[in-house]
Design an enzyme around this catalytic site. Structure first.
Site, mmCIF file in Angstrom:
data_model
loop_
_atom_site.group_PDB
_atom_site.id
_atom_site.type_symbol
_atom_site.label_atom_id
_atom_site.label_comp_id
_atom_site.label_asym_id
_atom_site.label_seq_id
_atom_site.Cartn_x
_atom_site.Cartn_y
_atom_site.Cartn_z
ATOM 1 N N ARG A 54 -36.115 15.423 9.392
ATOM 2 C CA ARG A 54 -34.789 15.008 8.930
ATOM 3 C C ARG A 54 -33.784 16.146 9.024
ATOM 4 O O ARG A 54 -32.588 15.913 9.163
ATOM 5 C CB ARG A 54 -34.847 14.520 7.480
ATOM 6 N N ARG B 131 -30.741 12.043 -9.169
ATOM 7 C CA ARG B 131 -29.638 11.926 -8.218
ATOM 8 C C ARG B 131 -28.775 10.670 -8.414
ATOM 9 O O ARG B 131 -28.708 9.786 -7.552
ATOM 10 C CB ARG B 131 -30.158 12.041 -6.788
ATOM 11 N N LYS C 248 -26.975 20.684 8.790
ATOM 12 C CA LYS C 248 -27.155 19.256 8.479
ATOM 13 C C LYS C 248 -26.108 18.804 7.469
ATOM 14 O O LYS C 248 -25.492 17.746 7.620
ATOM 15 C CB LYS C 248 -28.562 19.031 7.907
ATOM 16 N N ASN C 249 -25.933 19.609 6.432
ATOM 17 C CA ASN C 249 -25.088 19.145 5.325
ATOM 18 C C ASN C 249 -23.591 19.269 5.581
ATOM 19 O O ASN C 249 -22.790 18.809 4.783
ATOM 20 C CB ASN C 249 -25.490 19.861 4.028
ATOM 21 N N CYS D 274 -34.674 12.335 -0.514
ATOM 22 C CA CYS D 274 -35.859 13.119 -0.868
ATOM 23 C C CYS D 274 -36.208 12.942 -2.335
ATOM 24 O O CYS D 274 -35.361 12.604 -3.151
ATOM 25 C CB CYS D 274 -35.588 14.594 -0.610
ATOM 26 N N ASP E 102 -31.514 24.592 -2.162
ATOM 27 C CA ASP E 102 -32.227 24.256 -0.926
ATOM 28 C C ASP E 102 -33.039 25.441 -0.372
ATOM 29 O O ASP E 102 -33.851 25.248 0.530
ATOM 30 C CB ASP E 102 -31.242 23.754 0.143
HETATM 31 C C1 EPZ Z 1 -26.151 18.068 -1.675
HETATM 32 O O1 EPZ Z 1 -26.740 16.958 -2.324
HETATM 33 C C2 EPZ Z 1 -27.027 18.391 -0.511
HETATM 34 N N1 EPZ Z 1 -27.082 17.235 0.377
HETATM 35 C C3 EPZ Z 1 -28.421 18.746 -1.007
HETATM 36 O O2 EPZ Z 1 -29.184 19.140 0.100
HETATM 37 C C4 EPZ Z 1 -28.316 19.931 -1.960
HETATM 38 O O3 EPZ Z 1 -29.594 20.188 -2.503
HETATM 39 C C5 EPZ Z 1 -27.351 19.598 -3.090
HETATM 40 O O4 EPZ Z 1 -26.076 19.195 -2.543
HETATM 41 C C6 EPZ Z 1 -27.079 20.766 -4.021
HETATM 42 O O5 EPZ Z 1 -26.586 21.849 -3.308
HETATM 43 C C7 EPZ Z 1 -26.112 17.043 1.255
HETATM 44 O O6 EPZ Z 1 -25.139 17.799 1.343
HETATM 45 C C8 EPZ Z 1 -26.261 15.892 2.174
HETATM 46 P P1 EPZ Z 1 -25.051 17.170 -5.800
HETATM 47 P P2 EPZ Z 1 -25.938 16.114 -3.386
HETATM 48 O O7 EPZ Z 1 -24.324 15.898 -5.958
HETATM 49 O O8 EPZ Z 1 -24.499 16.151 -3.031
HETATM 50 C C9 EPZ Z 1 -25.921 15.662 -10.201
HETATM 51 C C10 EPZ Z 1 -31.108 19.099 1.469
HETATM 52 O O9 EPZ Z 1 -32.325 19.368 1.397
HETATM 53 N N2 EPZ Z 1 -25.080 14.488 -9.903
HETATM 54 O O10 EPZ Z 1 -24.255 18.403 -5.531
HETATM 55 O O11 EPZ Z 1 -26.627 14.830 -3.511
HETATM 56 C C11 EPZ Z 1 -27.212 15.691 -9.394
HETATM 57 O O12 EPZ Z 1 -28.191 14.872 -9.965
HETATM 58 C C12 EPZ Z 1 -30.414 18.450 0.344
HETATM 59 O O13 EPZ Z 1 -30.428 19.333 2.474
HETATM 60 C C13 EPZ Z 1 -24.787 13.607 -10.903
HETATM 61 O O14 EPZ Z 1 -25.220 13.766 -12.049
HETATM 62 O O15 EPZ Z 1 -26.147 16.994 -4.675
HETATM 63 C C14 EPZ Z 1 -27.529 17.163 -9.404
HETATM 64 O O16 EPZ Z 1 -28.162 17.491 -10.602
HETATM 65 C C15 EPZ Z 1 -31.229 17.834 -0.671
HETATM 66 N N3 EPZ Z 1 -24.002 12.521 -10.628
HETATM 67 C C16 EPZ Z 1 -26.157 17.816 -9.387
HETATM 68 O O17 EPZ Z 1 -25.227 16.819 -9.785
HETATM 69 C C17 EPZ Z 1 -23.510 12.289 -9.381
HETATM 70 O O18 EPZ Z 1 -22.814 11.288 -9.188
HETATM 71 C C18 EPZ Z 1 -25.717 18.362 -8.043
HETATM 72 O O19 EPZ Z 1 -25.978 17.381 -7.045
HETATM 73 C C19 EPZ Z 1 -23.806 13.216 -8.368
HETATM 74 C C20 EPZ Z 1 -24.593 14.303 -8.650
#
Ligand code: EPZ
Length: 438
Positions: free
Chosen positions: A417, A128, A29-30, A123, A324
């Site tokens: 999803r 986020r 998916k990702n 989710c 995940d």
């Molecule tokens: C990706 O989400 C994945 N989603 C998530 O998968 C996964 O859990 C996550 O990466 C971590 O591996 C997709 O790829 C579509 P991040 P993402 O930005 O990119 C903080 C699933 O179940 N952050 O790497 O949204 C954030 O809050 C899902 O498939 C900021 O502070 O995660 C988190 O603490 C859910 N500011 C950390 O960074 C920002 O602008 C990492 O989040 C962006 C993120």
């Protein structure tokens, strides 16, 4: 008036390891989501293979359709044509439905010079924010306006298009890396992205873009250097379709399912190289399996000769333990002997589902929003479970199978999803799961 709700009804195995057979993993998916969004970078139709048939992909297609992108699917192959792209705002309802909508802002901004979108939904796993995206676009010369009391973002590229920049990520954001990488591919000049995410999905996206003419150095490292095309779209031509990599989270979840509920189980279509740490942890915990590059086989896993050991689960950016997989692995911990510690380091809201697991009979102390202690093994009893996100949703199915009695799993739209034909796949290995209306 009572409304009817669709749930999964799952018959528990009461700790017996009765499942057996072969279960195949679908495309990631990702990786599929950013790949779909990358079609915005192309001046001709792009083709993808091994696309998972899941609702997040349908949402991304609908989102792209709202800005003039046409896509056509045939089984797991998808053709996406962005030649009719417009400057329409994203369909607000769709964008709000899934967090990954924000990935499309990067390539769209680079291609059309403007993107208007609502704060992305998704989710319930934490705050986020999207500051990494916004500050990156600003460094590339864009102007960010927040309108309608924070309900709408408008980002406008500078005259002539986005400019290369040196961007250092405050956090190693997966989708942030993907969005800025795609924006940089069409920008003017060179962009350096430092402290980027190393998740296999990011690497696979970068490799796919390179194969289509993008210039990206440093793939697989934390610094990417991208030489932009200066606004010229990429060309796909008559290349073979880009194949989506296997979903490592689905694969890891099936391995946990096999360890807890199957006598013999073969998981196919995996990329085991993306699961090095989870596999190592499960082996250390006493799970016996054989792994090839693409399969994992659990055999002779009967109750009599299997006692699993407790483990330490501390989520971390890749190649650390994936957030995940934290929920399925925590279900494993409920059946392991001794005290397991679960530390969720990526998201602050991703342990809430453990309250439901504790209500099933597990011995769980949630110390704070990042840490829980699970002492096992404990017998679980089936009950009503409300999925807070898709990964916990599949973990609930695993817990329901371990348990005695029947469980009803609500919020199955979360599970849909991210997991293709999950009921059929599970039924194929002997799971008694059905859709019921309650
Ligand atoms: C990706 O989400 C994945 N989603 C998530 O998968 C996964 O859990 C996550 O990466 C971590 O591996 C997709 O790829 C579509 P991040 P993402 O930005 O990119 C903080 C699933 O179940 N952050 O790497 O949204 C954030 O809050 C899902 O498939 C900021 O502070 O995660 C988190 O603490 C859910 N500011 C950390 O960074 C920002 O602008 C990492 O989040 C962006 C993120």
């Amino acid at each position: 008036m009572m409304t009817e709700t669709e749930v999964f009804r799952v018959a528990g195995l009461a700790g017996e390891k009765k499942l057996s057979g072969t279960i195949a993993v679908s495309g990631s998916k990702n990786e599929a989501l950013p790949l779909l969004a990358s079609a915005l970078l192309f001046g001709d139709p792009v083709r993808f293979a091994n696309m998972p048939q899941i609702s997040d992909i349908e949402s991304m297609r609908t989102l792209l359709e709202s800005i003039g992108v046409v896509s056509e699917s045939k089984e797991h192959t998808l053709t996406v044509d962005a030649r009719g792209i417009s400057k329409e705002p994203f369909n607000r309802d769709v964008a709000r439905k899934f967090r990954a909508s924000v990935i499309a802002t990067g390539p769209l901004l680079a291609r059309t010079g403007e993107v208007v979108f609502p704060p992305p939904g998704g989710c319930l796993i934490g705050k986020r924010p999207i500051d990494v995206f916004l500050s990156g676009y600003e460094k590339m010369g864009a102007t960010v306006s927040v309108l309608d009391d924070g309900e709408v973002f408008r980002i406008t590229a500078p005259e002539g298009g986005l400019r290369g920049a040196h961007i250092i990520f405050r956090v190693q954001s997966v989708t942030g890396t993907e969005a800025l990488l795609m924006a940089a591919v069409l920008a003017h000049g060179t962009t350096t992205l430092e402290n980027v995410a190393l998740e296999p999905e990011v690497t696979a996206l970068a490799e796919a873009l390179c194969a289509c003419g993008a210039k990206i150095d440093g793939i697989g490292t934390t610094t990417l250097v991208i030489t932009g095309t200066g606004g010229v779209p990429l060309s796909f031509g008559d290349r073979s379709p880009i194949a989506v990599i296997p979903d490592r989270i689905e694969a890891g979840s099936f391995i946990v399912l096999g360890a807890l509920c199957a006598e013999n189980l073969t998981i196919t279509n995996c990329a085991t190289k993306h699961l090095s740490l989870p596999l190592e942890m499960l082996r250390d915990a006493g799970v016996s399996f054989e792994a090839t590059d693409t399969t994992v086989t659990i055999s002779n896993n009967t109750k009599a000769n299997k006692v699993f050991r407790s483990l330490q689960i501390r989520t971390h950016e890749y190649p650390g333990f994936p957030t995940d997989l934290q929920a399925p692995m925590s279900i494993f911990a409920t059946q392991a002997t001794g005290e397991s510690v679960v530390e969720e380091m990526i998201f602050e809201g991703r342990l809430g589902y453990l309250e439901d697991i504790a209500r099933m009979g597990a011995n769980i102390v949630i110390a704070d929003s990042h840490k829980a202690i699970i002492t096992g093994p404990m017998k679980l009893t089936g009950r009503e479970l409300y999925s807070p996100d898709l990964r916990a949703g599949l973990a609930y199915i695993i817990a329901a199978l371990v348990a005695k009695g029947t469980s009803h799993i609500y919020n199955i739209h979360y599970i849909e999803r991210g997991y293709e034909h999950i009921e059929e796949k599970l039924r194929g290995i002997g799971v008694a799961i059905e859709r019921a209306v309650v």
